[in-house]
Design a protein around this motif. Structure first.
Motif, PDB file in Angstrom:
ATOM      1  N   UNK A 139     -37.925 -31.126 -49.045  1.00 17.57           N
ATOM      2  CA  UNK A 139     -37.884 -31.813 -47.757  1.00 17.57           C
ATOM      3  C   UNK A 139     -36.945 -31.133 -46.760  1.00 17.57           C
ATOM      4  N   UNK A 140     -35.924 -30.444 -47.274  1.00 15.70           N
ATOM      5  CA  UNK A 140     -34.901 -29.824 -46.429  1.00 15.70           C
ATOM      6  C   UNK A 140     -35.164 -28.321 -46.372  1.00 15.70           C
ATOM      7  N   UNK A 141     -35.255 -27.768 -45.145  1.00 12.46           N
ATOM      8  CA  UNK A 141     -35.609 -26.365 -44.972  1.00 12.46           C
ATOM      9  C   UNK A 141     -34.594 -25.650 -44.076  1.00 12.46           C
ATOM     10  N   UNK A 142     -34.437 -24.351 -44.347  1.00 13.61           N
ATOM     11  CA  UNK A 142     -33.656 -23.474 -43.476  1.00 13.61           C
ATOM     12  C   UNK A 142     -34.478 -22.215 -43.230  1.00 13.61           C
ATOM     13  N   UNK A 143     -34.739 -21.926 -41.953  1.00 13.22           N
ATOM     14  CA  UNK A 143     -35.454 -20.719 -41.563  1.00 13.22           C
ATOM     15  C   UNK A 143     -34.527 -19.850 -40.729  1.00 13.22           C
ATOM     16  N   UNK A 144     -34.496 -18.552 -41.013  1.00 14.08           N
ATOM     17  CA  UNK A 144     -33.651 -17.642 -40.246  1.00 14.08           C
ATOM     18  C   UNK A 144     -34.326 -16.291 -40.142  1.00 14.08           C
ATOM     19  N   UNK A 145     -34.276 -15.708 -38.953  1.00  8.74           N
ATOM     20  CA  UNK A 145     -34.885 -14.393 -38.758  1.00  8.74           C
ATOM     21  C   UNK A 145     -34.650 -13.901 -37.346  1.00  8.74           C
ATOM     22  N   UNK A 164     -40.225 -33.908 -43.042  1.00 13.43           N
ATOM     23  CA  UNK A 164     -39.392 -32.796 -43.500  1.00 13.43           C
ATOM     24  C   UNK A 164     -38.354 -32.446 -42.443  1.00 13.43           C
ATOM     25  N   UNK A 165     -37.223 -31.911 -42.876  1.00 16.69           N
ATOM     26  CA  UNK A 165     -36.191 -31.456 -41.951  1.00 16.69           C
ATOM     27  C   UNK A 165     -36.138 -29.936 -41.951  1.00 16.69           C
ATOM     28  N   UNK A 166     -35.685 -29.357 -40.837  1.00 15.94           N
ATOM     29  CA  UNK A 166     -35.634 -27.893 -40.732  1.00 15.94           C
ATOM     30  C   UNK A 166     -34.491 -27.475 -39.823  1.00 15.94           C
ATOM     31  N   UNK A 167     -33.618 -26.620 -40.338  1.00 14.14           N
ATOM     32  CA  UNK A 167     -32.642 -25.912 -39.520  1.00 14.14           C
ATOM     33  C   UNK A 167     -33.203 -24.521 -39.274  1.00 14.14           C
ATOM     34  N   UNK A 168     -33.317 -24.125 -38.012  1.00 16.72           N
ATOM     35  CA  UNK A 168     -33.979 -22.866 -37.685  1.00 16.72           C
ATOM     36  C   UNK A 168     -33.100 -22.038 -36.768  1.00 16.72           C
ATOM     37  N   UNK A 169     -32.872 -20.778 -37.163  1.00 14.81           N
ATOM     38  CA  UNK A 169     -32.045 -19.860 -36.390  1.00 14.81           C
ATOM     39  C   UNK A 169     -32.839 -18.582 -36.132  1.00 14.81           C
ATOM     40  N   UNK A 170     -32.958 -18.207 -34.855  1.00 14.27           N
ATOM     41  CA  UNK A 170     -33.703 -16.999 -34.504  1.00 14.27           C
ATOM     42  C   UNK A 170     -32.851 -16.147 -33.571  1.00 14.27           C
ATOM     43  N   UNK A 171     -32.591 -14.911 -34.001  1.00 14.32           N
ATOM     44  CA  UNK A 171     -31.844 -13.972 -33.161  1.00 14.32           C
ATOM     45  C   UNK A 171     -32.808 -13.283 -32.203  1.00 14.32           C
ATOM     46  N   UNK A 172     -32.465 -13.280 -30.914  1.00 18.83           N
ATOM     47  CA  UNK A 172     -33.323 -12.689 -29.885  1.00 18.83           C
ATOM     48  C   UNK A 172     -32.504 -11.741 -29.009  1.00 18.83           C
ATOM     49  N   UNK A 173     -33.158 -10.746 -28.405  1.00 11.93           N
ATOM     50  CA  UNK A 173     -32.416  -9.775 -27.582  1.00 11.93           C
ATOM     51  C   UNK A 173     -31.784 -10.398 -26.341  1.00 11.93           C
ATOM     52  N   UNK A 174     -32.520 -11.304 -25.657  1.00 18.81           N
ATOM     53  CA  UNK A 174     -32.018 -11.943 -24.437  1.00 18.81           C
ATOM     54  C   UNK A 174     -32.441 -13.402 -24.427  1.00 18.81           C
ATOM     55  N   UNK A 175     -31.774 -14.251 -23.652  1.00 21.40           N
ATOM     56  CA  UNK A 175     -32.172 -15.663 -23.582  1.00 21.40           C
ATOM     57  C   UNK A 175     -33.622 -15.846 -23.137  1.00 21.40           C
ATOM     58  N   UNK A 176     -34.146 -14.934 -22.342  1.00 22.98           N
ATOM     59  CA  UNK A 176     -35.516 -15.062 -21.840  1.00 22.98           C
ATOM     60  C   UNK A 176     -36.566 -14.863 -22.929  1.00 22.98           C
ATOM     61  N   UNK A 177     -36.143 -14.449 -24.134  1.00 23.01           N
ATOM     62  CA  UNK A 177     -37.093 -14.263 -25.234  1.00 23.01           C
ATOM     63  C   UNK A 177     -37.306 -15.551 -26.039  1.00 23.01           C
ATOM     64  N   UNK A 178     -36.610 -16.629 -25.695  1.00 31.75           N
ATOM     65  CA  UNK A 178     -36.793 -17.899 -26.396  1.00 31.75           C
ATOM     66  C   UNK A 178     -38.145 -18.506 -26.043  1.00 31.75           C
ATOM     67  N   UNK A 202     -25.870 -14.201 -39.548  1.00 25.87           N
ATOM     68  CA  UNK A 202     -25.002 -14.531 -40.674  1.00 25.87           C
ATOM     69  C   UNK A 202     -23.971 -15.579 -40.268  1.00 25.87           C
ATOM     70  N   UNK A 203     -23.412 -15.468 -39.069  1.00 29.15           N
ATOM     71  CA  UNK A 203     -22.443 -16.457 -38.609  1.00 29.15           C
ATOM     72  C   UNK A 203     -23.082 -17.837 -38.511  1.00 29.15           C
ATOM     73  N   UNK A 204     -24.317 -17.885 -37.964  1.00 30.82           N
ATOM     74  CA  UNK A 204     -24.989 -19.173 -37.790  1.00 30.82           C
ATOM     75  C   UNK A 204     -25.355 -19.793 -39.132  1.00 30.82           C
TER      76      UNK A 204
END
Length: 272
Positions: A139-145, A164-178, A202-204
């Motif tokens: 039920x608990x998920x973590x996505x990172x990429x 289901x729950x999900x913590x999601x972290x996505x590294x992007x080059x600039x804010x406009x890529x969200x 890694x920090x997140x």
């Protein structure tokens, strides 16, 4: 599944610039209706060499994977297409969307995507359900990429049950890529800084709440993914609960030989 569902040409039907570093290309092709759909759907794209109107691919039976690949590698170097792995962002019958990251150090796929036009032709191998790996139950998920992992993360988030729950972290080059996805995402912008050596993911992830039951999915630059996985294992997440893939490598391409770390990663993923 008919063997001709595995290999066909793809013709560009639309091109949309999504953000400064991402372009979405829509393809139509014979056989796509027979491949089925699932989250994190992978395929190989074949890009033509200079002077070719479309890429040259073998006539060998694609269901015999090694035989087909041997025939592919037997094509002369200057005629053999560049082959790269991608995730299907959306699959609609005989059409698919592929999101291409426009890397600053442009390789053949980035060069092609930056100039893609309606009518251009690529070839594909896959997608094949043989290579599909479902997420562990939980039920608990973590996505990172990173940005290259965004298409897969988007489809995985969209497949989760409502409870289901999900913590999601996505590294992007600039804010406009969200982007706006089906669930909240923590966007980690490098503000134009190089990807090499970035500590953002890694920090997140180190601040995320995880337990031994958390289902984890990681993808992106290979060294970063290995660091994330080691960190989560040290925090008590079982290896069996972590899916991980190194999509790309700094200074190396998919044409380069795998490193010792790449081979060890591949062996562990196969063993799972």
């Amino acid at each position: 599944m008919p063997t001709d569902d595995l290999v066909s040409t793809l013709r560009v039907t639309a091109v949309v610039r999504l953000s400064p570093h991402l372009v979405r290309v829509t393809f139509a092709g014979v056989g796509l209706t027979g491949t089925g759909t699932w989250p994190d759907q992978q395929l190989k794209l074949c890009f033509p060499r200079p002077g070719q109107a479309e890429p040259r691919v073998p006539a060998a039976d694609p269901s015999e994977v090694m035989r087909w690949y041997q025939a592919f590698m037997a094509i002369p170097d200057d005629e053999r297409p560049w082959m790269r792995s991608y995730t299907v962002r959306a699959h609609r019958g005989s059409e698919i969307d592929i999101d291409f990251v426009l890397h600053p150090d442009a390789g053949p796929a980035t060069r092609w995507a930056a100039k893609a036009q309606v009518g251009d032709v690529l070839a594909r191998y896959g997608p094949s359900r043989v290579y599909h790996q479902a997420l562990p139950k939980g039920q608990d998920h973590l996505f990172a990429g990173d940005l290259a992992a965004l298409p897969a993360i988007a489809t995985l988030l969209g497949s989760l049950p409502e409870d289901a729950t999900a913590q999601t972290f996505v590294e992007i080059p600039t804010p406009d890529d969200a982007q706006v996805l089906s669930r909240p995402v923590t966007w980690l912008s490098r503000d134009g800084a190089p990807a090499a050596g970035s500590p953002l993911l890694l920090d997140a992830v180190s601040r995320a709440e995880v337990t031994e039951d958390t289902v984890v999915w990681l993808a992106g630059e290979a060294a970063v993914v290995r660091s994330l996985r080691r960190h989560l294992v040290e925090r008590g997440v079982p290896k069996s609960r972590i899916q991980f893939t190194g999509y790309w490598r700094h200074t190396l391409t998919q044409d380069d030989a795998p490193t010792a770390e790449d081979l060890a990663e591949a062996q562990e993923r196969v063993a799972r």
